[in-house]
Design a protein around this motif. Structure first.
Motif: not given
Length: 556
Positions: A366-382
């Motif tokens: 869960x902690x690793x997913x939370x840390x990755x979620x913002x990176x995923x959202x930023x990259x997809x939006x880019x």
């Protein structure tokens, strides 16, 4: 990568061979020309489900083969594990589909199963069609995208091993947890069943022996009569001589002449052997009469025993072995219930330990997913901003839930496509074109985590046009720099970005439809782009525009 695809008797394609290249391979053609058939054929050699309806009308079977070169290490490992060897580093997969519904599959000339094709196929090609874009509207699948970007494959496997152990122990504990009155009831029932079976003193094979004894007793008169008659025939009686006496006389007479004729001696020896053998048989027949009990009481006791076995069989099993197995199981169950408190306490501790271990691993996930979620959202939006969706806002909502096979998280993507609008579930907002672009963005973000050498995009241009289409083409071209990309498209902006261009067309001859696949040269591409731009009527303007698009694509 996929270097060659050969198709024979699939739908409207009679025969065609396509040599795909590195980079971006685009396929264009009029609606209904057969572009989807190429994808269906690739699906067939990848081990996906097919139908005999694919077979060309009038043909008894269809055939597809695909040749792959420059395979990844992971693909090579899977092929080796499946027991197949490469020839000069090349892999040839073949599949034949008959009208009877039977499939013949081969890998480098050796027979293979459809499941093996599928196991190897997932390491060779990824097909992204319109249906896959709709996966974005299924929140339960969103967690897999985060896990892939985070590279959690080994951690998830470790968690699932512990989680399965916990679920097994939990099921055992649930089964073992009974109230006191129910426990006492079960103990009484088991004791009764055990006593009844132990008192019966059953023995494996006893039923067959009893039936044999019963048959003897029921036919005792016939048996004794036959034995006595046989003895009389062998030993003789007051009225006639028996077989033995006659043989002994023969033996005596032959002995008298054996000194004159040596050939008689071996014959006489065999007769002497027969006399000894018959004497033994006579002795054994005499003993058999003692085994035949004509007492009716013995038959009654056997039938009584058989009735008991039949009665027990209706309760505990159709054979004595099944009844004895039931007895053994009942004793173990009784012991567990008698030792209930001690066993349950140990099971509770073991189950609790497994739960805490699974919970610990789930929280780490869960902690690793939370840390990755913002990176995923930023990259997809880019990526989506580049694809003409600059105002998209993607939010990854992560909520805790009860432990399940993937951990303790529910993850859902929410998006807002216009400024000022709050993020909402994708299914409530995204159009077909937005879904296609979002899936392309997601795939590009995850491309570094994907070992697949060949990507196929089918209908990635759904619902888009203009500059958005050009951006999608640019993005596909970018992705193709590190792997082979095949793309079916209806848009000139995307087709112009291809390193290789294949035109799919159909014609009618003798009232039959034929589809042809041909690789276009520069002039052919210009003509095809002009057709896409302006329809059937080409103008100098559309041809000039097509030339301009091609030159722009070549300079990327």
């Amino acid at each position: 990568m996929l270097s060659n695809l050969y198709i024979e008797n699939i739908a409207v394609i009679e025969k065609t061979s396509i040599d795909f290249k590195k980079g971006l391979n685009v396929m264009t053609g009029e609606t209904g020309a057969g572009k989807s058939i190429v994808i269906d054929s690739i699906n067939a050699v990848l081990g996906n489900r097919t139908s005999k309806e694919l077979i060309r009308t009038g043909a008894s079977s269809a055939f597809v083969s695909a040749e792959f070169t420059n395979l990844s290490e992971k693909a090579l490992a899977v092929i080796d594990e499946a027991g197949f060897e490469l020839e000069d580093g090349e892999l040839l997969i073949q599949r034949e589909i008959s009208t009877t519904g039977k499939n013949k599959c081969r890998i480098n000339g050796r027979p293979a199963t459809v499941s093996t094709l599928k196991e190897i196929g997932v390491q060779l090609i990824n097909i992204h069609g319109q249906h896959e874009s709709y996966e974005l509207m299924s929140p339960e699948l969103h967690i897999s995208y985060i896990d892939k970007l985070a590279g959690l494959e080994s951690e998830i496997e470790a968690y699932q091993e512990v989680y399965k152990k916990y679920k097994k122990l939990s099921a055992e504990l649930k089964k073992a947890t009974v109230d006191e009155s129910e426990r006492e009831r079960k103990i009484d029932l088991l004791k009764y069943q055990i006593d009844e079976l132990e008192d019966a003193d059953l023995r494996d094979g006893e039923y067959e022996e009893l039936n044999e004894q019963k048959a003897v007793l029921q036919n005792s008169e016939k048996i004794i009569e036959a034995i006595m008659s046989s003895r009389a025939l062998m030993n003789g009686d007051e009225e006639s001589s028996g077989i033995l006496e006659n043989l002994q006389e023969i033996n005596s007479q032959l002995s008298d002449i054996s000194e004159y004729m040596s050939e008689v001696e071996p014959i006489n020896s065999r007769i002497e052997s027969a006399i000894y053998e018959l004497e033994d048989c006579l002795s054994e027949l005499t003993g058999l009469t003692d085994l035949v009990d004509t007492d009716g009481g013995s038959l009654d006791s056997i039938e009584e025993r058989l009735d008991l076995i039949y009665t027990l069989g209706k309760k505990y099993g159709s054979t004595i072995k099944e009844m004895l197995d039931f007895l053994d199981k009942a004793k173990k169950e009784l012991n567990a219930l008698v030792m209930y408190d001690e066993n349950r306490e140990a099971l509770i501790k073991e189950c609790d330990k497994a739960y805490k271990e699974a919970e610990k691993l789930a929280k780490a996930l869960s902690e690793k997913r939370r840390a990755t979620s913002s990176e995923f959202a930023d990259k997809v939006c880019e990526e989506m901003a580049f694809l003409d969706m600059p105002n998209v806002k993607l939010v990854v909502v992560q909520e805790s839930c009860e432990l399940n096979s993937l951990g303790c998280d529910n993850i859902e993507f929410l998006i807002s496509t216009n400024p000022g609008e709050p993020p909402k579930p994708i299914s409530k907002i995204a159009s077909g074109g937005e879904l296609s672009r979002m899936m392309l963005a997601v795939k590009n973000v995850l491309s570094d985590k994907d070992d697949i050498d060949t990507l196929i995009f089918d209908e990635v241009d759904t619902g888009i046009s203009g500059s958005a289409a050009q951006k999608v083409g640019l993005k596909l071209r970018e992705v193709s720099k590190s792997r082979q990309v095949l793309c079916v498209t209806h848009l000139a902006q995307i087709a112009a970005m291809g390193n290789s261009h294949f035109k799919i067309s159909k014609s009618v001859r003798d009232e039959k439809t034929f589809t042809k696949v041909e690789e276009l040269d520069h002039e052919g591409r210009k003509q095809e782009l002009a057709r896409i731009i302006g329809g059937t009527e080409m103008t100098k303007a559309s041809l000039d525009y097509a030339e301009e698009m091609l030159r722009a694509g070549e300079n990327i």
